[in-house]
Design a protein around this motif. Sequence first.
Motif, mmCIF file in Angstrom:
data_model
loop_
_atom_site.group_PDB
_atom_site.id
_atom_site.type_symbol
_atom_site.label_atom_id
_atom_site.label_comp_id
_atom_site.label_asym_id
_atom_site.label_seq_id
_atom_site.Cartn_x
_atom_site.Cartn_y
_atom_site.Cartn_z
ATOM 1 N N LEU A 89 2.134 -16.268 23.730
ATOM 2 C CA LEU A 89 1.642 -14.738 23.321
ATOM 3 C C LEU A 89 1.033 -13.912 24.220
ATOM 4 O O LEU A 89 0.153 -14.585 24.407
ATOM 5 C CB LEU A 89 2.257 -14.035 21.748
ATOM 6 C CG LEU A 89 3.419 -15.316 21.916
ATOM 7 C CD1 LEU A 89 3.944 -14.135 19.660
ATOM 8 C CD2 LEU A 89 5.212 -14.733 21.720
ATOM 9 N N ASP A 90 1.531 -12.635 24.488
ATOM 10 C CA ASP A 90 -0.169 -11.971 25.003
ATOM 11 C C ASP A 90 0.356 -11.407 23.902
ATOM 12 O O ASP A 90 0.747 -10.222 23.409
ATOM 13 C CB ASP A 90 0.308 -11.673 26.283
ATOM 14 C CG ASP A 90 0.157 -10.173 26.682
ATOM 15 O OD1 ASP A 90 -1.262 -9.925 26.081
ATOM 16 O OD2 ASP A 90 -0.163 -9.988 28.083
ATOM 17 N N PHE A 96 -6.150 -8.292 14.879
ATOM 18 C CA PHE A 96 -5.832 -8.782 14.103
ATOM 19 C C PHE A 96 -6.898 -9.271 13.083
ATOM 20 O O PHE A 96 -7.460 -10.700 12.611
ATOM 21 C CB PHE A 96 -5.641 -10.250 15.063
ATOM 22 C CG PHE A 96 -3.934 -10.700 15.803
ATOM 23 C CD1 PHE A 96 -3.165 -11.625 15.074
ATOM 24 C CD2 PHE A 96 -4.507 -10.127 17.127
ATOM 25 C CE1 PHE A 96 -2.071 -12.164 15.664
ATOM 26 C CE2 PHE A 96 -2.965 -10.338 17.373
ATOM 27 C CZ PHE A 96 -1.949 -11.381 16.611
ATOM 28 N N SER A 97 -7.854 -8.096 12.615
ATOM 29 C CA SER A 97 -8.674 -8.282 11.662
ATOM 30 C C SER A 97 -8.353 -8.250 10.375
ATOM 31 O O SER A 97 -7.559 -8.141 9.706
ATOM 32 C CB SER A 97 -10.277 -7.248 12.261
ATOM 33 O OG SER A 97 -9.668 -6.283 11.366
ATOM 34 N N GLN A 108 -2.271 -21.105 24.468
ATOM 35 C CA GLN A 108 -2.648 -20.556 25.518
ATOM 36 C C GLN A 108 -1.846 -19.551 25.223
ATOM 37 O O GLN A 108 -1.259 -18.731 26.522
ATOM 38 C CB GLN A 108 -1.621 -20.900 26.319
ATOM 39 C CG GLN A 108 -1.555 -22.768 26.421
ATOM 40 C CD GLN A 108 -0.578 -23.010 27.360
ATOM 41 O OE1 GLN A 108 0.688 -23.024 27.173
ATOM 42 N NE2 GLN A 108 -1.078 -23.610 28.862
ATOM 43 N N VAL A 109 -2.694 -18.004 23.983
ATOM 44 C CA VAL A 109 -1.947 -16.979 23.804
ATOM 45 C C VAL A 109 -3.097 -16.031 25.104
ATOM 46 O O VAL A 109 -4.076 -16.522 25.377
ATOM 47 C CB VAL A 109 -2.625 -16.575 22.870
ATOM 48 C CG1 VAL A 109 -1.327 -17.184 21.698
ATOM 49 C CG2 VAL A 109 -3.727 -16.643 22.562
ATOM 50 N N LEU A 110 -2.710 -14.786 25.275
ATOM 51 C CA LEU A 110 -3.353 -14.432 26.604
ATOM 52 C C LEU A 110 -3.976 -13.173 25.543
ATOM 53 O O LEU A 110 -2.921 -11.970 24.634
ATOM 54 C CB LEU A 110 -2.838 -13.485 27.915
ATOM 55 C CG LEU A 110 -1.694 -14.282 28.109
ATOM 56 C CD1 LEU A 110 -1.145 -13.645 29.120
ATOM 57 C CD2 LEU A 110 -2.685 -14.756 29.561
ATOM 58 N N SER A 111 -5.070 -13.202 24.873
ATOM 59 C CA SER A 111 -5.899 -12.395 23.927
ATOM 60 C C SER A 111 -7.499 -12.056 24.718
ATOM 61 O O SER A 111 -7.811 -11.831 24.062
ATOM 62 C CB SER A 111 -5.927 -13.981 22.220
ATOM 63 O OG SER A 111 -6.424 -12.628 21.639
ATOM 64 N N LYS A 112 -6.983 -11.427 25.324
ATOM 65 C CA LYS A 112 -7.699 -10.413 26.100
ATOM 66 C C LYS A 112 -8.738 -9.710 25.362
ATOM 67 O O LYS A 112 -7.905 -8.844 24.996
ATOM 68 C CB LYS A 112 -7.795 -9.957 27.151
ATOM 69 C CG LYS A 112 -9.119 -9.457 28.619
ATOM 70 C CD LYS A 112 -8.763 -8.642 29.566
ATOM 71 C CE LYS A 112 -10.039 -8.072 30.259
ATOM 72 N NZ LYS A 112 -9.684 -7.786 31.575
ATOM 73 N N ASN A 133 -13.655 -11.828 25.719
ATOM 74 C CA ASN A 133 -14.045 -10.315 24.987
ATOM 75 C C ASN A 133 -13.090 -10.984 24.103
ATOM 76 O O ASN A 133 -13.216 -9.417 23.719
ATOM 77 C CB ASN A 133 -13.934 -9.181 26.208
ATOM 78 C CG ASN A 133 -14.354 -8.985 27.290
ATOM 79 O OD1 ASN A 133 -15.448 -9.665 27.450
ATOM 80 N ND2 ASN A 133 -14.229 -8.668 28.047
ATOM 81 N N ALA A 134 -12.961 -11.392 23.481
ATOM 82 C CA ALA A 134 -12.543 -11.359 22.022
ATOM 83 C C ALA A 134 -12.856 -11.337 21.168
ATOM 84 O O ALA A 134 -14.403 -11.413 21.150
ATOM 85 C CB ALA A 134 -11.391 -12.828 21.633
ATOM 86 N N ASP A 135 -13.444 -10.797 19.762
ATOM 87 C CA ASP A 135 -13.855 -10.496 18.758
ATOM 88 C C ASP A 135 -14.183 -11.138 17.447
ATOM 89 O O ASP A 135 -12.882 -10.772 17.343
ATOM 90 C CB ASP A 135 -14.009 -9.506 18.739
ATOM 91 C CG ASP A 135 -15.161 -8.877 17.370
ATOM 92 O OD1 ASP A 135 -16.018 -9.492 17.088
ATOM 93 O OD2 ASP A 135 -15.470 -7.296 17.390
ATOM 94 N N PHE A 136 -14.439 -12.444 17.146
ATOM 95 C CA PHE A 136 -14.587 -12.630 15.913
ATOM 96 C C PHE A 136 -15.754 -13.154 14.939
ATOM 97 O O PHE A 136 -15.840 -14.066 13.992
ATOM 98 C CB PHE A 136 -14.943 -14.488 16.444
ATOM 99 C CG PHE A 136 -13.432 -14.907 17.441
ATOM 100 C CD1 PHE A 136 -12.371 -15.206 16.987
ATOM 101 C CD2 PHE A 136 -13.101 -14.769 18.698
ATOM 102 C CE1 PHE A 136 -11.646 -15.866 17.669
ATOM 103 C CE2 PHE A 136 -12.227 -15.534 19.624
ATOM 104 C CZ PHE A 136 -10.928 -15.786 19.262
ATOM 105 N N THR A 137 -16.379 -11.914 15.327
ATOM 106 C CA THR A 137 -17.647 -11.437 14.241
ATOM 107 C C THR A 137 -17.105 -11.671 12.918
ATOM 108 O O THR A 137 -15.718 -10.823 12.414
ATOM 109 C CB THR A 137 -17.987 -9.737 14.634
ATOM 110 O OG1 THR A 137 -18.175 -9.468 16.326
ATOM 111 C CG2 THR A 137 -18.999 -9.679 13.469
ATOM 112 N N GLY A 138 -17.546 -12.081 12.090
ATOM 113 C CA GLY A 138 -17.333 -12.695 10.668
ATOM 114 C C GLY A 138 -16.456 -13.090 10.574
ATOM 115 O O GLY A 138 -16.185 -13.997 9.063
#
Length: 219
Positions: A89-90, A96-97, A108-112, A133-138
């Motif tokens: 999916l895009d 998603f925090s 294969q997600v588009l997760s920009k 540029n995805a954010d996985f902080t914490g």
Amino acid sequence: MKSALGFISVVALAASSIDAFSFMRKEVQYGPSTGTTGLEKNQEQHHLHQQRSNIFGKDVASFVLASQILVAPLIANAVSGGGLDFAGLDISGQDFSRSNYKGKDFTQVLSKATTYAKSNLQGCRFYKAYLVNADFTGADARGASFEDTSMDGAILKDANLSGAYFSASLLDAATLENADLSDASLPPKLLGRICEKENFAFGTNPATGIDTRDSLMCP
């Protein structure tokens, strides 16, 4: 609100289906009126056929509407413990925090520029995902798979990445500040480059208390 609308649509569909079958039963039981001419019989049969077509046309429209209302929230609310996964999916730019996606498939997600900050991503599969540029902080991404991903500019600050799987693209991330990579699986030649990269892998993970460089066994 969507669930209520979906329930109403299903009830409407069931009601219209009952009407259709009731109409068909009457037609079988009674048939065309007796004592009519051949022309009148043909006209009456044509009229019955039009009524039957109209009823079933309404059934199809009701079914399509009910399907759209019921399926859409399932996709939007795919969370741990139920619902659908996200493979292919895009989901670029979405939030998603602070949620539980344990074990979900993001292949294969588009997760920009998507944010997964402080979410439970344990055991998630991000194989060949586009995570620029995805954010996985914490985030808690223990045991997650990040193999063959695009991670340019991805933020892994404060993330628990112990036991996770990575490819060479990890070096393209924005930072590993305070990340815990204990027992993470990395390509053999990548480890030295990560340890040598200035202002990249340093600090202490706030959740586990593990030093980032120690978790990587940097010299």
